[in-house]
Design an enzyme around this catalytic site. Structure first.
Site, PDB file in Angstrom:
ATOM      1  N   GLY A  51       2.166  -2.215  -5.255  1.00 22.51           N
ATOM      2  CA  GLY A  51       1.419  -2.561  -6.484  1.00 22.51           C
ATOM      3  C   GLY A  51       1.353  -1.193  -7.097  1.00 22.51           C
ATOM      4  O   GLY A  51       1.503   0.006  -6.427  1.00 22.51           O
ATOM      5  N   SER A  52       1.628  -0.691  -8.770  1.00 19.91           N
ATOM      6  CA  SER A  52       0.449   0.688  -9.113  1.00 19.91           C
ATOM      7  C   SER A  52      -0.674   0.250  -9.003  1.00 19.91           C
ATOM      8  O   SER A  52      -0.927   0.109  -8.093  1.00 19.91           O
ATOM      9  CB  SER A  52       1.118   0.864 -10.228  1.00 19.91           C
ATOM     10  OG  SER A  52       3.016   0.101 -10.475  1.00 19.91           O
ATOM     11  N   GLY A  53      -0.881   1.883  -9.884  1.00 23.76           N
ATOM     12  CA  GLY A  53      -2.421   2.620  -9.172  1.00 23.76           C
ATOM     13  C   GLY A  53      -2.604   3.012  -8.183  1.00 23.76           C
ATOM     14  O   GLY A  53      -4.014   3.758  -8.022  1.00 23.76           O
ATOM     15  N   HIS A  54      -1.731   3.513  -7.605  1.00 24.62           N
ATOM     16  CA  HIS A  54      -1.623   4.687  -6.447  1.00 24.62           C
ATOM     17  C   HIS A  54      -1.217   6.323  -6.597  1.00 24.62           C
ATOM     18  O   HIS A  54      -0.955   6.725  -6.173  1.00 24.62           O
ATOM     19  CB  HIS A  54      -1.101   3.904  -5.547  1.00 24.62           C
ATOM     20  CG  HIS A  54      -1.426   3.163  -4.628  1.00 24.62           C
ATOM     21  ND1 HIS A  54      -2.752   2.526  -4.477  1.00 24.62           N
ATOM     22  CD2 HIS A  54      -0.874   1.392  -4.709  1.00 24.62           C
ATOM     23  CE1 HIS A  54      -2.778   0.845  -4.270  1.00 24.62           C
ATOM     24  NE2 HIS A  54      -1.428   1.246  -3.917  1.00 24.62           N
ATOM     25  N   LYS A 102       4.401  -0.979   2.834  1.00 22.88           N
ATOM     26  CA  LYS A 102       3.446  -0.716   3.286  1.00 22.88           C
ATOM     27  C   LYS A 102       2.257  -2.209   3.774  1.00 22.88           C
ATOM     28  O   LYS A 102       3.341  -3.430   3.306  1.00 22.88           O
ATOM     29  CB  LYS A 102       2.215  -0.455   2.368  1.00 22.88           C
ATOM     30  CG  LYS A 102       2.600   1.543   1.692  1.00 22.88           C
ATOM     31  CD  LYS A 102       1.377   2.121   0.710  1.00 22.88           C
ATOM     32  CE  LYS A 102       0.978   1.060   0.009  1.00 22.88           C
ATOM     33  NZ  LYS A 102       2.213   0.822  -1.244  1.00 22.88           N
ATOM     34  N   ASP A 107       4.185  -7.061   0.066  1.00 23.85           N
ATOM     35  CA  ASP A 107       5.325  -6.551   0.004  1.00 23.85           C
ATOM     36  C   ASP A 107       5.987  -6.286   1.156  1.00 23.85           C
ATOM     37  O   ASP A 107       7.088  -6.214   0.835  1.00 23.85           O
ATOM     38  CB  ASP A 107       3.973  -4.887   0.314  1.00 23.85           C
ATOM     39  CG  ASP A 107       3.703  -4.067  -1.279  1.00 23.85           C
ATOM     40  OD1 ASP A 107       3.810  -4.405  -2.148  1.00 23.85           O
ATOM     41  OD2 ASP A 107       3.053  -2.969  -0.838  1.00 23.85           O
ATOM     42  N   HIS A 213      -6.580  -0.993  -3.184  1.00 25.99           N
ATOM     43  CA  HIS A 213      -6.791  -1.616  -3.790  1.00 25.99           C
ATOM     44  C   HIS A 213      -8.108  -1.935  -3.835  1.00 25.99           C
ATOM     45  O   HIS A 213      -8.597  -3.367  -4.855  1.00 25.99           O
ATOM     46  CB  HIS A 213      -6.341  -3.047  -3.191  1.00 25.99           C
ATOM     47  CG  HIS A 213      -4.077  -3.281  -3.216  1.00 25.99           C
ATOM     48  ND1 HIS A 213      -4.643  -2.085  -1.770  1.00 25.99           N
ATOM     49  CD2 HIS A 213      -3.317  -2.193  -3.623  1.00 25.99           C
ATOM     50  CE1 HIS A 213      -2.879  -1.520  -1.426  1.00 25.99           C
ATOM     51  NE2 HIS A 213      -2.506  -2.145  -2.359  1.00 25.99           N
TER      52      HIS A 213
END
Lengths: 320, 320
Positions: A51-54, A102, A107, A213
């Site tokens: 996922g994005s946001g990291h 991860k 995932d 998250h």
């Protein structure tokens, strides 16, 4: 919601365009995959993502000496198998492809499916699963967090050296049991696509054992001084670690300034000195974030001269 | 106050220790001066600094190819002349020392006094004053902000090339009139040494033209989308700039994640395209911050091939 957002349905697409504008060694394919322009070298290719946001993970680590492609899902959302397959196909070489995943159910499942699809196209592919977050007792369910960035660099180093797919995988698998992380937050993140916070904290509270998250932690405490917070996190880590020499990362969660992370590093060093532990290498910065969460994590990787060589080796990422 | 602080009177000292632990090419002298260990090369030495709270500026830019020493005052407080003198003496060479000063009354006065004290010790020293913030109409009173980081790199490049003190100064002075910055904030910073915010904003407001010390901006508006905010800042910048090719920095104010800065960069590029402006080089990240302020600034430096060469040249700072 006060966030720098245009159209929230386009947040990830906009971000990837922006990151790519700032790095002319990258390009975006299939809308959500960042790949190196000079890919297809005669070496094992490395693919990661989630996922994005990291940010800068994982797109920022697409670079000579680190990973070859990053598959970027929506914010905190696993990328789909077809996108992962696109990434694999874009970078695959005869030496094969190693997926660095991860440990989150979505995932793991989606990278697994992409691996099967790749094999059907005669691409040699294997995977490693990073699960360094000790906040969760059950080792099967441990999440992959900041230590994943060490894995990108160490795997990248061995891939550059020309090791085979099985050799690179074996090198990474030797790292994994020796790497442990725990994080904390002063403030939750605000998710720009929903306008919601992951959790709520009172003005005098902090959260220990958070995920990346916006997941709540394992417990909540009244705010403390940095030395106390460091001792609290180290007490958890000391239940897991072996040895007395460590490579250390103090990772910012995205909204905490470098000044505060440096204060953490200073008291972590003091704690190490008191406990006669040795810090052979120290990284301080935003490596694996949770949007604008305020807080940090500590990652300890058991010292090995080869890991230091790998982490010191030149990589073209400006984020490592 | 929820900040990662131990003893607030020791915040800067703790931070400098932490930054230095993470960079073994540095050392701290006189409690508050970061200097390169391998200093005293046969070249013009560069000294900068000012109040702390702008990390990685300036300590993080003490590196081969950038500056040789950073004098770090208390948070948002000018360093005293004696500390600046210590920095000058530590790095001075026969080629002389150039001071890179941001245009704040306290900084200008204290660097000036340190310069006089240095001259009494027969050290050849000169200075440049950076005043790139267009938020203030009166050019004499304009503040030095994110553009200062470009100056560190460009001056560092010319110093490494072996130019004389007067030549490096002349190169920098040619840059200054061609570099303009303006910033905005979604949230003010929290000053860890006082527990106070620089100003207060309502949940739907943003501040345009902020400074990097928690100073209020020139006006306040209802929150907008990124393309609107970018247009607003560019409209101010376009009153100042000449030409149509620019080196661009999207600088985070400390509390804004890279994902949002990348979204800004993407819409800034769109604005450039619409206006037939050219972005010859783009930097996106936290370069000159205001603690944990949420927001960003845009810096435009009129394109020059030599500046691109300077900014692309290798420097040992991991923050540039």
């Amino acid at each position: 919601m006060k966030k720098l957002v245009n159209d929230k349905t386009q947040f990830v697409a906009d971000m990837l365009k922006g990151l790519t504008l700032a790095d002319d060694t990258h390009e975006v394919i299939a809308d959500s995959v960042i790949v190196r322009k000079d890919r297809k070298k005669d070496k094992v290719a490395l693919v990661s993502g989630g996922g994005s946001g990291h940010e800068p993970a994982h797109a920022g680590y697409v670079a000579q000496g680190m990973i070859d492609a990053a598959v970027c899902g929506e914010v905190f959302t696993s990328p789909t198998p077809d996108k992962i397959l696109e990434a694999i196909k874009a970078v695959a070489t005869d030496a094969g492809v190693l997926l660095i995943v991860k440990n989150y159910a979505g995932d793991v499942m989606n990278f697994e499916m992409a691996m099967e699809l790749s094999e059907m196209e005669d691409i040699k592919v294997d995977r490693v699963i990073v699960a360094d977050d000790i906040a969760i007792d059950n080792k099967e369910q441990r999440r992959g967090v900041a230590g994943t960035v060490f894995v990108h660099k160490i795997a990248g180093y061995y891939a550059e050296q020309g090791l085979s797919l099985q050799e690179v995988k074996a090198k990474v698998e030797a790292v994994l049991p020796n790497m442990h992380t725990i994080g904390m937050a002063l403030e939750p993140c605000m998710v720009p696509t929903t306008g919601q916070h992951g959790f709520e904290l009172a003005a005098d509270e902090m959260e220990i054992g958070i995920g990346i998250h916006g997941e709540k932690g394992i417990y909540r405490e009244k705010m403390e001084t940095v030395d106390q917070i460091v001792a609290r996190l180290m007490t958890e880590l000391e239940k897991e670690i072996e040895g007395d020499k460590f490579i250390v990362m103090v990772n910012g969660m995205g909204g905490t300034p470098l000044s505060e992370l440096a204060v953490v590093a200073r008291y972590l060093k003091e704690y190490f000195d008191t406990k006669h532990l040795q810090m052979t290498k120290l990284f301080v910065g935003n490596y694996m974030t949770a949007l604008d969460m305020q807080g940090f994590s500590i990652t300890l990787l058991k010292h090995d001269d080869d890991y230091v060589a790998a982490l010191d080796s030149k990589a073209a990422s400006k984020y490592f």
